[in-house]
Design a protein around this motif. Structure first.
Motif, mmCIF file in Angstrom:
data_model
loop_
_atom_site.group_PDB
_atom_site.id
_atom_site.type_symbol
_atom_site.label_atom_id
_atom_site.label_comp_id
_atom_site.label_asym_id
_atom_site.label_seq_id
_atom_site.Cartn_x
_atom_site.Cartn_y
_atom_site.Cartn_z
ATOM 1 N N LEU A 111 46.861 40.438 44.063
ATOM 2 C CA LEU A 111 46.770 39.036 44.490
ATOM 3 C C LEU A 111 47.955 38.187 44.030
ATOM 4 O O LEU A 111 48.074 37.025 44.416
ATOM 5 N N GLU A 112 48.830 38.767 43.217
ATOM 6 C CA GLU A 112 49.963 38.003 42.683
ATOM 7 C C GLU A 112 50.840 37.466 43.812
ATOM 8 O O GLU A 112 51.313 38.247 44.654
ATOM 9 N N GLY A 113 51.026 36.153 43.851
ATOM 10 C CA GLY A 113 51.897 35.543 44.862
ATOM 11 C C GLY A 113 51.253 35.396 46.230
ATOM 12 O O GLY A 113 51.913 35.012 47.197
ATOM 13 N N ILE A 114 49.970 35.713 46.320
ATOM 14 C CA ILE A 114 49.279 35.668 47.627
ATOM 15 C C ILE A 114 48.727 34.269 47.899
ATOM 16 O O ILE A 114 48.132 33.642 47.019
ATOM 17 N N ASP A 115 48.926 33.771 49.131
ATOM 18 C CA ASP A 115 48.358 32.475 49.538
ATOM 19 C C ASP A 115 47.032 32.661 50.274
ATOM 20 O O ASP A 115 46.103 31.885 50.116
ATOM 21 N N THR A 116 46.980 33.699 51.117
ATOM 22 C CA THR A 116 45.868 33.841 52.065
ATOM 23 C C THR A 116 45.359 35.277 52.037
ATOM 24 O O THR A 116 46.154 36.217 51.967
ATOM 25 N N VAL A 117 44.020 35.426 52.122
ATOM 26 C CA VAL A 117 43.417 36.770 52.112
ATOM 27 C C VAL A 117 42.591 36.977 53.377
ATOM 28 O O VAL A 117 41.816 36.096 53.767
ATOM 29 N N PHE A 118 42.776 38.147 54.014
ATOM 30 C CA PHE A 118 41.840 38.589 55.045
ATOM 31 C C PHE A 118 40.890 39.563 54.375
ATOM 32 O O PHE A 118 41.318 40.579 53.831
ATOM 33 N N LEU A 119 39.596 39.256 54.404
ATOM 34 C CA LEU A 119 38.627 40.064 53.658
ATOM 35 C C LEU A 119 37.642 40.758 54.587
ATOM 36 O O LEU A 119 36.896 40.111 55.329
ATOM 37 N N VAL A 120 37.662 42.097 54.520
ATOM 38 C CA VAL A 120 36.602 42.923 55.104
ATOM 39 C C VAL A 120 35.823 43.460 53.922
ATOM 40 O O VAL A 120 36.420 44.005 52.989
ATOM 41 N N TRP A 121 34.492 43.286 53.956
ATOM 42 C CA TRP A 121 33.706 43.737 52.803
ATOM 43 C C TRP A 121 32.734 44.817 53.242
ATOM 44 O O TRP A 121 31.785 44.543 53.987
ATOM 45 N N THR A 122 32.961 46.071 52.776
ATOM 46 C CA THR A 122 31.968 47.133 52.966
ATOM 47 C C THR A 122 31.616 47.771 51.621
ATOM 48 O O THR A 122 30.959 48.802 51.587
ATOM 49 N N ALA A 123 32.064 47.148 50.545
ATOM 50 C CA ALA A 123 31.788 47.663 49.187
ATOM 51 C C ALA A 123 30.354 47.265 48.778
ATOM 52 O O ALA A 123 29.725 46.434 49.435
ATOM 53 N N PRO A 124 29.829 47.846 47.689
ATOM 54 C CA PRO A 124 28.443 47.550 47.284
ATOM 55 C C PRO A 124 28.258 46.111 46.801
ATOM 56 O O PRO A 124 29.199 45.481 46.306
ATOM 57 N N PRO A 125 27.001 45.610 46.894
ATOM 58 C CA PRO A 125 26.704 44.227 46.477
ATOM 59 C C PRO A 125 27.071 43.948 45.025
ATOM 60 O O PRO A 125 27.491 42.841 44.695
ATOM 61 N N SER A 126 26.944 44.946 44.153
ATOM 62 C CA SER A 126 27.205 44.702 42.724
ATOM 63 C C SER A 126 28.656 44.307 42.470
ATOM 64 O O SER A 126 28.978 43.724 41.440
ATOM 65 N N ALA A 127 29.549 44.615 43.410
ATOM 66 C CA ALA A 127 30.970 44.317 43.206
ATOM 67 C C ALA A 127 31.351 42.914 43.696
ATOM 68 O O ALA A 127 32.468 42.453 43.446
ATOM 69 N N VAL A 128 30.411 42.230 44.374
ATOM 70 C CA VAL A 128 30.775 40.960 45.030
ATOM 71 C C VAL A 128 31.276 39.916 44.026
ATOM 72 O O VAL A 128 32.383 39.371 44.182
ATOM 73 N N PHE B 94 37.201 35.535 56.310
ATOM 74 C CA PHE B 94 36.212 36.571 55.992
ATOM 75 C C PHE B 94 35.613 37.128 57.281
ATOM 76 O O PHE B 94 35.144 36.360 58.130
ATOM 77 N N LEU B 95 35.631 38.452 57.406
ATOM 78 C CA LEU B 95 34.993 39.118 58.546
ATOM 79 C C LEU B 95 33.505 39.202 58.249
ATOM 80 O O LEU B 95 33.058 40.086 57.515
ATOM 81 N N SER B 96 32.746 38.261 58.800
ATOM 82 C CA SER B 96 31.318 38.170 58.519
ATOM 83 C C SER B 96 30.526 38.686 59.723
ATOM 84 O O SER B 96 30.957 39.644 60.388
#
Ligand SMILES: NC(=O)c1ccc[n+]([C@@H]2O[C@H](COP(=O)([O-])OP(=O)(O)OC[C@H]3O[C@@H](n4cnc5c(N)ncnc54)[C@H](OP(=O)(O)O)[C@@H]3O)[C@@H](O)[C@H]2O)c1
Length: 284
Positions: free
Chosen positions: A61-78, A94-96
């Protein structure tokens, strides 16, 4: 300059987002769990990261302004992952999913719904700029749902054939994602994105058969048979969620929006177009 991190760049939508972002003047970085095997356009800076190991996200995330997020990881990691992401990025796309759309296809009990709501809540409360993409059923589901059966024979066994959906092409989702990533006028927007047509599952499989010049026999199976036979496409809770959604959707057309055209000025791609462009996936 807007520096964008794509999370999920090896997946169906993320891959398309990356290929469009490199055609802009944005700086693009992709997070990958296995950078050695991920194949990205050469303009993309690739970094190792894993959403389930929050410490790995900080260098990504260093130097990042904007994130495109796809989430398929487990809930505990949220919580730990979102904390890192929202501490660094100014904007998140966020891809919801269409969890607020009052159509029965989208309102059945769903074990993943609470997780999606938690992610959205954390993003909204962070005070960062955000855009939520809410696509309906992906056309690309056909690759895991029907392609294996079609590659190995002429019979497609499937439940709830009368259930209509409006399958959306992943390239169209990506086109909207890239606009939201590159232009802050999309901040605060929730875009419900669908394909252009309501098509029953029977019609969708028929379209595939016609497009590849095959005469397919489409056989309706019961939900109980589906629970036994469809574990290849997902876990039992995922199959149950799909069965409940399809059953509830029968009897009315799929929810179709004009959002894609309003944003891009172009009509969304048809399911037939998607099949033609992916025809090789259905050939043995
Ligand atoms: N399918 C539908 O009809 C539909 C409809 C509406 C919404 N959605 C939503 O769309 C999303 C899925 O999008 P998609 O089909 O493009 O995804 P996908 O093809 O399944 O790809 C998932 C991506 O997430 C990455 N990933 C998984 N676990 C990770 C982790 N622990 N750390 C870092 N990256 C990780 C994968 O990377 P690796 O290469 O390392 O595995 C891959 O790039 C889901 O949230 C789903 O709810 C789907």
């Amino acid at each position: 300059m807007n520096h964008i991190l794509v999370i999920g760049g090896t997946g169906t939508v993320g891959r398309q987002v990356l290929s469009r972002l490199v055609a802009t003047d944005m700086q693009v970085r992709a997070l990958a769990r296995n950078p050695g095997v991920a194949r990205f356009p050469q303009e993309v800076e690739v970094v190792h990261g894993d959403l389930t190991v929050a410490e790995t996200l900080e260098p990504c995330l260093e130097g990042i302004d904007t994130v495109f997020l796809v989430w398929t990881a487990p809930p505990s990691a949220v919580a730990p992952a979102l904390e890192r992401i929202l501490n660094s990025a100014q904007r998140i796309v966020f891809l919801s999913a269409p969890i607020k759309t009052a159509h029965p296809l989208f309102q059945q009990p769903n074990p993943l719904r609470a997780m999606v709501e938690q992610i959205e809540m954390l993003i909204e409360r962070s005070g960062r700029q955000w855009t939520f993409l809410r696509p309906g059923m992906f056309a690309a589901n056909a690759l895991s749902w029907w392609a294996p059966q079609i590659r190995s024979g002429d019979v497609v066994r499937w439940p709830h054939l009368a259930a209509p959906t409006a399958p959306i092409d992943e390239r169209d989702i990506a086109a909207v994602a890239v606009r939201a990533l590159c232009d802050d006028r999309h901040a605060g927007a929730e875009y419900v994105l669908t394909g252009p047509q309501s098509l029953s599952q029977f019609e969708q499989v028929s379209i595939i058969g016609r497009a590849i010049g095959r005469s397919l026999r489409i056989v309706e199976i019961s939900p109980d048979e589906a629970r036994r036979e469809l574990l290849t496409i997902g876990s039992l809770p995922a199959v149950n969620m799909l069965l409940a959604s399809w059953a509830a959707a029968i009897g009315q057309p799929a929810h179709v929006t004009s959002t894609f055209e309003e944003i891009t000025g172009a009509p969304p791609k048809t399911f037939l177009k998607w099949v033609i462009d992916n025809a090789s996936e259905f050939r043995a």
